[in-house]
Design a protein around this motif. Structure first.
Motif, PDB file in Angstrom:
ATOM      1  N   GLY A  22       0.814  -1.209   0.000  1.00  0.00           N
ATOM      2  CA  GLY A  22       0.000   0.000   0.000  1.00  0.00           C
ATOM      3  C   GLY A  22       0.848   1.259   0.000  1.00  0.00           C
ATOM      4  N   ALA A  23       1.931   1.250   0.776  1.00  0.00           N
ATOM      5  CA  ALA A  23       2.820   2.419   0.832  1.00  0.00           C
ATOM      6  C   ALA A  23       3.532   2.639  -0.498  1.00  0.00           C
ATOM      7  CB  ALA A  23       3.836   2.247   1.953  1.00  0.00           C
ATOM      8  N   VAL A  24       3.967   1.557  -1.153  1.00  0.00           N
ATOM      9  CA  VAL A  24       4.628   1.678  -2.460  1.00  0.00           C
ATOM     10  C   VAL A  24       3.663   2.256  -3.488  1.00  0.00           C
ATOM     11  CG1 VAL A  24       5.605   0.344  -4.388  1.00  0.00           C
ATOM     12  CG2 VAL A  24       6.343  -0.121  -2.050  1.00  0.00           C
ATOM     13  N   ILE A  25       2.445   1.749  -3.503  1.00  0.00           N
ATOM     14  CA  ILE A  25       1.440   2.240  -4.455  1.00  0.00           C
ATOM     15  C   ILE A  25       1.133   3.712  -4.183  1.00  0.00           C
ATOM     16  CG2 ILE A  25      -0.980   2.042  -5.179  1.00  0.00           C
ATOM     17  CD1 ILE A  25      -0.715  -1.004  -4.630  1.00  0.00           C
ATOM     18  N   GLU A  26       0.913   4.061  -2.920  1.00  0.00           N
ATOM     19  CA  GLU A  26       0.587   5.457  -2.573  1.00  0.00           C
ATOM     20  C   GLU A  26       1.727   6.392  -2.960  1.00  0.00           C
ATOM     21  OE1 GLU A  26      -0.473   8.187   1.325  1.00  0.00           O
ATOM     22  OE2 GLU A  26      -0.860   6.031   1.396  1.00  0.00           O
ATOM     23  N   ILE A  54      -2.032  -4.533 -10.279  1.00  0.00           N
ATOM     24  CA  ILE A  54      -0.893  -5.347  -9.833  1.00  0.00           C
ATOM     25  C   ILE A  54      -1.340  -6.788  -9.626  1.00  0.00           C
ATOM     26  CG2 ILE A  54       0.707  -5.749  -7.917  1.00  0.00           C
ATOM     27  CD1 ILE A  54       0.858  -2.651  -7.647  1.00  0.00           C
ATOM     28  N   THR A  55      -2.467  -6.976  -8.942  1.00  0.00           N
ATOM     29  CA  THR A  55      -2.988  -8.312  -8.673  1.00  0.00           C
ATOM     30  C   THR A  55      -3.268  -9.066  -9.969  1.00  0.00           C
ATOM     31  OG1 THR A  55      -3.976  -7.525  -6.616  1.00  0.00           O
ATOM     32  CG2 THR A  55      -4.824  -9.584  -7.502  1.00  0.00           C
ATOM     33  N   GLN A  56      -3.757  -8.363 -10.977  1.00  0.00           N
ATOM     34  CA  GLN A  56      -4.066  -8.989 -12.266  1.00  0.00           C
ATOM     35  C   GLN A  56      -2.822  -9.207 -13.127  1.00  0.00           C
ATOM     36  OE1 GLN A  56      -6.908  -6.136 -13.767  1.00  0.00           O
ATOM     37  NE2 GLN A  56      -8.627  -7.143 -12.767  1.00  0.00           N
ATOM     38  N   ASP A  58      -1.142  -6.823 -14.635  1.00  0.00           N
ATOM     39  CA  ASP A  58      -1.030  -5.797 -15.674  1.00  0.00           C
ATOM     40  C   ASP A  58       0.048  -4.772 -15.347  1.00  0.00           C
ATOM     41  OD1 ASP A  58      -3.147  -6.978 -17.031  1.00  0.00           O
ATOM     42  OD2 ASP A  58      -4.640  -5.761 -15.974  1.00  0.00           O
ATOM     43  N   VAL A  59       0.332  -4.587 -14.053  1.00  0.00           N
ATOM     44  CA  VAL A  59       1.334  -3.637 -13.591  1.00  0.00           C
ATOM     45  C   VAL A  59       2.311  -4.388 -12.688  1.00  0.00           C
ATOM     46  CG1 VAL A  59       1.709  -1.601 -12.127  1.00  0.00           C
ATOM     47  CG2 VAL A  59      -0.172  -1.629 -13.762  1.00  0.00           C
ATOM     48  N   LEU A  60       3.598  -4.115 -12.869  1.00  0.00           N
ATOM     49  CA  LEU A  60       4.648  -4.754 -12.084  1.00  0.00           C
ATOM     50  C   LEU A  60       5.368  -3.712 -11.246  1.00  0.00           C
ATOM     51  CD1 LEU A  60       6.211  -6.887 -14.945  1.00  0.00           C
ATOM     52  CD2 LEU A  60       4.573  -7.653 -13.233  1.00  0.00           C
ATOM     53  N   ILE A  61       5.767  -4.108 -10.053  1.00  0.00           N
ATOM     54  CA  ILE A  61       6.607  -3.254  -9.218  1.00  0.00           C
ATOM     55  C   ILE A  61       8.045  -3.643  -9.520  1.00  0.00           C
ATOM     56  CG2 ILE A  61       7.338  -2.686  -6.882  1.00  0.00           C
ATOM     57  CD1 ILE A  61       4.507  -3.102  -5.977  1.00  0.00           C
ATOM     58  N   THR A  62       8.855  -2.653  -9.856  1.00  0.00           N
ATOM     59  CA  THR A  62      10.264  -2.915 -10.112  1.00  0.00           C
ATOM     60  C   THR A  62      11.092  -2.255  -9.015  1.00  0.00           C
ATOM     61  OG1 THR A  62      10.497  -0.973 -11.539  1.00  0.00           O
ATOM     62  CG2 THR A  62       9.921  -3.041 -12.606  1.00  0.00           C
ATOM     63  N   PHE A  63      12.246  -2.837  -8.753  1.00  0.00           N
ATOM     64  CA  PHE A  63      13.148  -2.308  -7.740  1.00  0.00           C
ATOM     65  C   PHE A  63      14.537  -2.202  -8.337  1.00  0.00           C
ATOM     66  CE2 PHE A  63      14.779  -1.205  -3.738  1.00  0.00           C
ATOM     67  CZ  PHE A  63      15.951  -1.901  -3.528  1.00  0.00           C
ATOM     68  N   ASP A  64      15.128  -1.044  -8.188  1.00  0.00           N
ATOM     69  CA  ASP A  64      16.492  -0.823  -8.648  1.00  0.00           C
ATOM     70  C   ASP A  64      17.385  -0.826  -7.420  1.00  0.00           C
ATOM     71  OD1 ASP A  64      18.930   0.181  -9.446  1.00  0.00           O
ATOM     72  OD2 ASP A  64      18.074   1.661 -10.813  1.00  0.00           O
ATOM     73  N   PRO A  65      18.204  -1.880  -7.228  1.00  0.00           N
ATOM     74  CA  PRO A  65      19.034  -1.948  -6.023  1.00  0.00           C
ATOM     75  C   PRO A  65      20.131  -0.891  -5.974  1.00  0.00           C
ATOM     76  CG  PRO A  65      19.498  -3.797  -7.486  1.00  0.00           C
ATOM     77  CD  PRO A  65      18.343  -3.054  -8.075  1.00  0.00           C
ATOM     78  N   VAL A  66      20.492  -0.331  -7.116  1.00  0.00           N
ATOM     79  CA  VAL A  66      21.532   0.704  -7.135  1.00  0.00           C
ATOM     80  C   VAL A  66      20.997   1.989  -6.499  1.00  0.00           C
ATOM     81  CG1 VAL A  66      22.989   2.139  -8.615  1.00  0.00           C
ATOM     82  CG2 VAL A  66      22.683  -0.292  -9.134  1.00  0.00           C
ATOM     83  N   THR A  67      19.799   2.401  -6.906  1.00  0.00           N
ATOM     84  CA  THR A  67      19.210   3.627  -6.366  1.00  0.00           C
ATOM     85  C   THR A  67      18.275   3.360  -5.187  1.00  0.00           C
ATOM     86  OG1 THR A  67      17.319   3.520  -7.884  1.00  0.00           O
ATOM     87  CG2 THR A  67      19.276   4.746  -8.632  1.00  0.00           C
ATOM     88  N   GLU A  68      17.978   2.072  -4.955  1.00  0.00           N
ATOM     89  CA  GLU A  68      17.050   1.644  -3.909  1.00  0.00           C
ATOM     90  C   GLU A  68      15.679   2.280  -4.081  1.00  0.00           C
ATOM     91  OE1 GLU A  68      18.915   2.177  -0.098  1.00  0.00           O
ATOM     92  OE2 GLU A  68      20.412   0.641  -0.522  1.00  0.00           O
ATOM     93  N   CYS A  70      11.726   2.006  -5.943  1.00  0.00           N
ATOM     94  CA  CYS A  70      10.685   1.193  -6.574  1.00  0.00           C
ATOM     95  C   CYS A  70       9.940   2.068  -7.566  1.00  0.00           C
ATOM     96  CB  CYS A  70       9.663   0.712  -5.542  1.00  0.00           C
ATOM     97  SG  CYS A  70      10.262  -0.565  -4.457  1.00  0.00           S
ATOM     98  N   THR A  71       9.457   1.445  -8.610  1.00  0.00           N
ATOM     99  CA  THR A  71       8.553   2.132  -9.512  1.00  0.00           C
ATOM    100  C   THR A  71       7.588   1.107 -10.075  1.00  0.00           C
ATOM    101  OG1 THR A  71       8.374   3.802 -11.246  1.00  0.00           O
ATOM    102  CG2 THR A  71       9.876   1.969 -11.667  1.00  0.00           C
ATOM    103  N   LEU A  72       6.539   1.577 -10.684  1.00  0.00           N
ATOM    104  CA  LEU A  72       5.539   0.704 -11.285  1.00  0.00           C
ATOM    105  C   LEU A  72       5.613   0.845 -12.792  1.00  0.00           C
ATOM    106  CD1 LEU A  72       2.547   1.562  -8.927  1.00  0.00           C
ATOM    107  CD2 LEU A  72       4.093  -0.371  -8.766  1.00  0.00           C
ATOM    108  N   LEU A  73       5.565  -0.288 -13.470  1.00  0.00           N
ATOM    109  CA  LEU A  73       5.560  -0.310 -14.931  1.00  0.00           C
ATOM    110  C   LEU A  73       4.452  -1.225 -15.396  1.00  0.00           C
ATOM    111  CD1 LEU A  73       9.375  -0.871 -15.647  1.00  0.00           C
ATOM    112  CD2 LEU A  73       8.136   1.295 -15.780  1.00  0.00           C
ATOM    113  N   THR A  74       3.823  -0.868 -16.506  1.00  0.00           N
ATOM    114  CA  THR A  74       2.895  -1.818 -17.100  1.00  0.00           C
ATOM    115  C   THR A  74       3.717  -2.999 -17.598  1.00  0.00           C
ATOM    116  OG1 THR A  74       3.051  -0.930 -19.343  1.00  0.00           O
ATOM    117  CG2 THR A  74       1.349   0.035 -17.886  1.00  0.00           C
TER     118      THR A  74
END
Length: 93
Positions: A22-26, A54-56, A58-68, A70-74
């Motif tokens: 929920g916090a990532v989405i918000e 996300i549940t379906q 259609d959208v993925l949460i990505t994490f970049d360990p270099v910058t730490e 998260c972002t959402l991408l279709t």
């Protein structure tokens, strides 16, 4: 990896608690200022909409360990990003 950036899709059900998800989405919604059309939607409504996507899958949460970060991408954006990374990696050889 290209310029040291590694990005991977997280399996949400296995890695993030409900509160963290929920916090990532918000945070993403507030950061992006996403346009939801002519009718303004409440933050709660936007969170539910993105959570459903996300549940379906259609959208993925990505994490970049270099910058730490998260972002959402279709799914299409993520696949295009991966393809571009692979193309760039091959051209660097």
């Amino acid at each position: 990896t290209v310029t040291g950036v590694q990005t991977c899709a997280l399996p949400i059900s296995e890695r993030l608690s409900r509160d963290v998800l929920g916090a990532v989405i918000e945070e993403y919604i507030l950061r992006e200022g996403t346009d939801y059309g002519v009718q303004e939607a409440s933050l709660e409504s936007k969170i539910k909409q993105v959570h459903r996507q996300i549940t379906q899958g259609d959208v993925l949460i990505t994490f970049d360990p270099v910058t730490e970060n998260c972002t959402l991408l279709t799914r299409n954006q993520f696949n295009r990003y991966r393809k571009d990374l692979q193309t760039n990696e091959r051209s660097d050889l």
